[in-house]
Scaffold this motif. Sequence first.
Motif, PDB file in Angstrom:
ATOM      1  N   SER A 172       0.833  -1.200   0.000  1.00  0.00           N
ATOM      2  CA  SER A 172       0.000   0.000   0.000  1.00  0.00           C
ATOM      3  C   SER A 172       0.867   1.249   0.000  1.00  0.00           C
ATOM      4  N   ARG A 173       0.252   2.379  -0.353  1.00  0.00           N
ATOM      5  CA  ARG A 173       0.949   3.660  -0.430  1.00  0.00           C
ATOM      6  C   ARG A 173       0.391   4.607   0.622  1.00  0.00           C
ATOM      7  N   ARG A 174       1.266   5.358   1.212  1.00  0.00           N
ATOM      8  CA  ARG A 174       0.881   6.337   2.218  1.00  0.00           C
ATOM      9  C   ARG A 174      -0.151   7.306   1.641  1.00  0.00           C
ATOM     10  N   GLY A 175      -1.240   7.508   2.376  1.00  0.00           N
ATOM     11  CA  GLY A 175      -2.261   8.457   1.968  1.00  0.00           C
ATOM     12  C   GLY A 175      -3.252   7.942   0.955  1.00  0.00           C
ATOM     13  N   ARG A 176      -3.058   6.728   0.430  1.00  0.00           N
ATOM     14  CA  ARG A 176      -4.028   6.159  -0.506  1.00  0.00           C
ATOM     15  C   ARG A 176      -4.880   5.132   0.248  1.00  0.00           C
ATOM     16  N   PRO A 177      -6.150   5.421   0.478  1.00  0.00           N
ATOM     17  CA  PRO A 177      -6.971   4.525   1.298  1.00  0.00           C
ATOM     18  C   PRO A 177      -7.139   3.150   0.656  1.00  0.00           C
ATOM     19  N   ILE A 178      -7.335   2.164   1.502  1.00  0.00           N
ATOM     20  CA  ILE A 178      -7.699   0.832   1.028  1.00  0.00           C
ATOM     21  C   ILE A 178      -8.892   0.330   1.837  1.00  0.00           C
ATOM     22  N   THR A 179      -9.670  -0.523   1.204  1.00  0.00           N
ATOM     23  CA  THR A 179     -10.748  -1.243   1.879  1.00  0.00           C
ATOM     24  C   THR A 179     -10.528  -2.732   1.657  1.00  0.00           C
ATOM     25  N   VAL A 180     -10.557  -3.490   2.737  1.00  0.00           N
ATOM     26  CA  VAL A 180     -10.389  -4.942   2.647  1.00  0.00           C
ATOM     27  C   VAL A 180     -11.685  -5.595   3.109  1.00  0.00           C
ATOM     28  N   THR A 181     -12.317  -6.333   2.213  1.00  0.00           N
ATOM     29  CA  THR A 181     -13.516  -7.086   2.559  1.00  0.00           C
ATOM     30  C   THR A 181     -13.096  -8.483   2.993  1.00  0.00           C
ATOM     31  N   HIS A 182     -13.330  -8.787   4.258  1.00  0.00           N
ATOM     32  CA  HIS A 182     -13.018 -10.113   4.783  1.00  0.00           C
ATOM     33  C   HIS A 182     -14.283 -10.956   4.812  1.00  0.00           C
ATOM     34  N   ARG A 183     -14.169 -12.166   4.301  1.00  0.00           N
ATOM     35  CA  ARG A 183     -15.264 -13.138   4.344  1.00  0.00           C
ATOM     36  C   ARG A 183     -14.857 -14.267   5.288  1.00  0.00           C
ATOM     37  N   ASN A 184     -15.702 -14.586   6.238  1.00  0.00           N
ATOM     38  CA  ASN A 184     -15.385 -15.597   7.249  1.00  0.00           C
ATOM     39  C   ASN A 184     -16.033 -16.929   6.896  1.00  0.00           C
ATOM     40  N   ASP A 185     -15.233 -17.829   6.319  1.00  0.00           N
ATOM     41  CA  ASP A 185     -15.680 -19.193   6.044  1.00  0.00           C
ATOM     42  C   ASP A 185     -15.108 -20.184   7.053  1.00  0.00           C
ATOM     43  N   LEU A 186     -14.653 -19.691   8.182  1.00  0.00           N
ATOM     44  CA  LEU A 186     -14.150 -20.546   9.254  1.00  0.00           C
ATOM     45  C   LEU A 186     -15.305 -20.982  10.162  1.00  0.00           C
TER      46      LEU A 186
END
Length: 547
Positions: free
Chosen positions: A117-131
């Motif tokens: 990732s780059r400083r100042g560039r937002p990210i969104t991580v979608t986590h799916r729980n199949d546990l």
Amino acid sequence: MREPYDDRTGHARGMTRRQVLGIGGALGLMAATGLSASAALSRRPPITGAELRSAVPLPPAFQVPLPLPSVLAPVSTEGGVDRYEITQRESTAEILPGVRTPLWTYEGTFPGPTIESRRGRPITVTHRNDLPVPTVVHLHGGRTPAASDGYPTDLVLPEGWPDAAHLRRTGEGGHGPEHGMHGMRDPRAVLTELTRDYTFPLDQRPALLWYHDHRMDFTAPAIWRGLAGLQIVRDDAEDSLGLPAGRRELPLMIADRAFAADGSLDYPALDPTLRERPGVRGSYLAGVLGDVILVNGAPWPVHEVDAARYRLRLLNASNARHYEFEAVSDDGRRLDLVQIGADQGLLAAPVTHRRLPIAPAERYDVIIDFSHLPVGSRVRVVNRLGSGRTRDVMAFRVVRKAADDSRIPRTLSNELPAWRRSDAVRVRDFSFRAGRMRGGHGWLIGGLPFDPTRSDVTVSLGDVEVWRLIADVHHPVHLHLVGFQVLSRGGRPPLPHDAGLKDTISLRPGESAEIITRFDGYRGRYLFHCHNAEHEDMGMMANLEII
């Protein structure tokens, strides 16, 4: 002078069974005598826990090639936001040669995929729980809004979780008062089913971060089973320094594990399903150690290198094991470990070490120079706190001469904060010690076990504070959201490896330390806790409310 110690038990040799139980078993010593006994422990080695012994044959050291975690590709980069998807699922992997090991994973691998990732560039991580159990994701070291910080009761429930319908009925908008663990209720818990979006603005210095499970009462066994991965934040200023890069930059997640006779990961959980009853068997209450050292999921690996400088991004992802790294060639020469960064990014200037201690959850950014070694040389990274097989970590083999235009600038960063004691609006004291909780043994902060409904510390956004910390046995103390600077240890100046901006400080047995930080970034509910994961699960967390 240090007393001799037994790496199997983590205690000084010659200790009586009563003493061992007092520190690592029944935990009664500190509960009975409090911090007054800390001085008596100050000469104990910086190891807290008991070691599991694997029931399968273990491979020789330095034969398995070092794997490098894959880099996760975003599913979208539209609108100035990088979007990622990660599925948490069960998988199997060949960690020991010829042995299949079941794991809980991010995207089917251990470690999970690395996010660049780059400083100042937002990210969104979608986590799916199949546990088969609820999970929570925490980006360790992240400067993250509270809603995405991974508070231990903000669960992602698996599909069909039996309590899901009840939880939906007892709250509004996905807010349920009961998270189902240990009988506690949390009216502020935010529950989702199957998926959750975690948003990271990345308004922070470039650094090595890591993401891992943070579910209340069950963090330790979830990480042990494989729920950990790396995230690297970069920026243009760091890129321009000329540090080793590309294939000469190596992220190294170091963790110990033990293996059962069927090849599975051995762990002394009271409830192996991790559904109802938290905790570990009595002899492991102080921490769980394994007898196999893994680097990026491989046992005692070897990596072929050029005769050049390499940048090692070191993470101790062990539950409880501490290391003291040293790089030694086969002809006995010790190589310098030039530290250029700490938990929260680059130092102001390099610091050279011959030995480098690293506690659970700490990260160090170091450069090692192989250019003066002849082709064919081997350099072993050893753990001076280990014995037997846990003394070895990994090896490098110099296989070719090569050009090297990298450098180590005298000035690395000029943006470190310049906090002074006089800036602090208050000073707080915290003790980290063993004690009683809910009728059993546990680990306490300020004499209290964790309670998600209690406000332990309330600060105003922007306040600068000095915290004074004191430990009975070894406790790596981690603050969420903010980085801090170490002011002193035991009334003396910080140690050389305390340089820079940190988010985890390793308190040694009987030691006190002072840290200073500014609580900025975001308002909301955060945590501070011991990052010995067994201590954390057994009460050694506290709430930090920023208003």
